[in-house]
Design a protein around this motif. Structure first.
Motif, short mmCIF file in Angstrom:
data_model
loop_
_atom_site.label_atom_id
_atom_site.label_comp_id
_atom_site.label_asym_id
_atom_site.label_seq_id
_atom_site.Cartn_x
_atom_site.Cartn_y
_atom_site.Cartn_z
N TYR A 145 63.28 15.25 53.95
CA TYR A 145 63.90 13.95 53.70
C TYR A 145 63.06 13.15 52.72
O TYR A 145 61.82 13.25 52.73
CB TYR A 145 63.99 13.12 55.00
N LYS A 168 67.55 15.61 51.95
CA LYS A 168 68.33 14.51 52.53
C LYS A 168 67.69 13.18 52.14
O LYS A 168 66.46 13.05 52.10
CB LYS A 168 68.39 14.65 54.05
N ILE A 169 68.53 12.18 51.88
CA ILE A 169 68.04 10.88 51.40
C ILE A 169 68.39 9.79 52.41
O ILE A 169 69.54 9.69 52.86
CB ILE A 169 68.64 10.53 50.03
N LEU A 190 67.02 12.56 42.68
CA LEU A 190 67.05 13.43 43.87
C LEU A 190 68.42 14.05 44.07
O LEU A 190 68.55 15.24 44.35
CB LEU A 190 66.66 12.61 45.10
N LYS A 191 69.46 13.25 43.92
CA LYS A 191 70.83 13.75 44.12
C LYS A 191 71.15 14.86 43.12
O LYS A 191 71.81 15.84 43.46
CB LYS A 191 71.82 12.61 43.98
N THR A 192 70.63 14.70 41.90
CA THR A 192 70.94 15.67 40.85
C THR A 192 70.08 16.92 40.95
O THR A 192 70.57 18.05 40.82
CB THR A 192 70.74 15.03 39.46
N PRO A 229 69.56 18.80 45.67
CA PRO A 229 70.69 18.56 46.57
C PRO A 229 70.40 18.93 48.02
O PRO A 229 71.08 18.43 48.93
CB PRO A 229 71.79 19.46 45.98
N VAL A 263 66.56 7.85 43.25
CA VAL A 263 67.65 8.34 44.09
C VAL A 263 68.61 9.22 43.30
O VAL A 263 69.00 10.30 43.76
CB VAL A 263 68.39 7.16 44.76
N GLU A 264 68.97 8.79 42.12
CA GLU A 264 69.86 9.60 41.29
C GLU A 264 69.21 10.92 40.91
O GLU A 264 69.86 11.96 40.88
CB GLU A 264 70.27 8.81 40.04
#
Length: 322
Positions: free
Chosen positions: A35, A57-58, A49-51, A54, A46-47
């Motif tokens: 996490y 978990k955030i 990490l999402k990209t 994947p 955050v962006e």
């Protein structure tokens, strides 16, 4: 069934650290959920990490609660038997998790464990924040095996043991989730610095043990948020250390030792002012007033958490540290 281990990295505007160190965390944490708890970053962490990650978990906090409050808020949303609180500027190594979990499962009295912490910039030496396990002296000043003040030892295998310690470093802190929440987590008033020592002290008060294992190792950059020369770090360390003592010291030593420490801090403030400039002297003054402002709340927390009869016996057990 809830997952056995959650590795939780607290992030605040630390995209560069995540980019550098998160790949190894993911690679070497196959049996854990990873996490990132974001403390209201204003960069594009955050962006990113999402990209790029994947599988990670955030958890997004509503604001920057600091280290203590940030973990308290973020961990409420993480379900696991064990937490690993990991700084974003830590490089983990292969097999860094298994020895810790084995030690937990072998001894149910252990609440928290710290691995060997070496310097990322000088990998033959221990790192300032934790080294080979935290101790505390008879004046309430924390230090470590492998590091006293700014002097750090070279790692020659002298601390490859598994042993009981007084506090585990927050830069890589494994802890049973039940123990964390039994103590209501970190004292969020600390914001940052020495909150992990306070938590470990409270755990010791509650008949729990803190351990170090040299069978697991990580490398820590250090100073990623506040460097050693920061006047704000001086302020937080002094204020929080005094509050920690007021909360956790056995009553017979309480008044005299805190008064003596206040006097020593005054002398230290003059030294800091001469050597490092007026902001550090002023930081000591602010720290004392910050301690006084928190004193009433600290005393209430002391009464809530401290079991005096048991604590006296634990104090004797740890007198070779203190």
């Amino acid at each position: 069934m809830k997952p056995k281990l959650a590795v939780a990295i607290l992030n605040w505007n630390g995209k560069n650290w995540l980019e550098k160190f998160l790949p190894h965390v993911v690679q070497f944490s196959k049996d854990a959920d990873v996490y990132v708890i974001d403390n209201a970053s204003t960069d594009d962490s955050v962006e990113f990490l999402k990209t790029s990650f994947p599988s990670v978990k955030i958890v997004i906090n509503a604001e920057n609660y600091g280290f203590a409050g940030g973990y308290n808020e973020g961990l409420k949303q993480i379900n696991a038997t064990y937490y690993c609180l990991l700084n974003s500027d830590v490089e983990v190594t292969e097999n860094w998790i298994e020895p810790v979990l084995h030690l937990f499962e072998k001894n149910p009295e252990i609440a928290a464990i710290q691995p060997k912490i070496l310097s990322y910039n000088d990998k033959n030496k221990f790192e300032f924040a934790g080294a080979a396990g935290g101790l505390i002296d008879n004046l309430g000043y924390p230090y470590c095996r492998g590091r006293v003040f700014d002097d750090v030892e070279e790692d020659k295998g002298q601390y490859d043991d598994e042993t009981e310690i007084f506090w585990a470093s927050g830069c890589c802190l494994f802890i049973r989730s039940q123990d964390f929440w039994n103590q209501n987590g970190f004292d969020e008033r600390f914001f940052a610095h020495q909150e992990e020592i306070d938590l470990c002290w409270r755990l010791i008060n509650s008949a729990r043990k803190i351990f170090y294992t040299g069978k697991s190792k990580v490398y820590h950059v250090g100073g990623g948020t506040l460097n050693k020369q920061s006047a704000q770090k001086t302020y937080l360390n002094i204020r929080n250390n005094l509050s920690m003592m007021l909360k956790n010291l056995p009553f017979p030593q309480l008044i005299g030792l805190i008064f003596f420490r206040l006097c020593l801090d005054g002398i230290a403030g003059i030294y800091f002012g001469l050597k490092q400039g007026f902001p550090h002297l002023w930081a000591v003054v602010r720290a004392h007033f910050g301690f006084y402002a928190q004193a009433s709340g600290t005393w209430k927390r002391r009464q809530k958490h401290q079991k005096n009869n048991f604590y006296q016996s634990k104090w004797l057990i740890f007198k070779h540290f203190l």
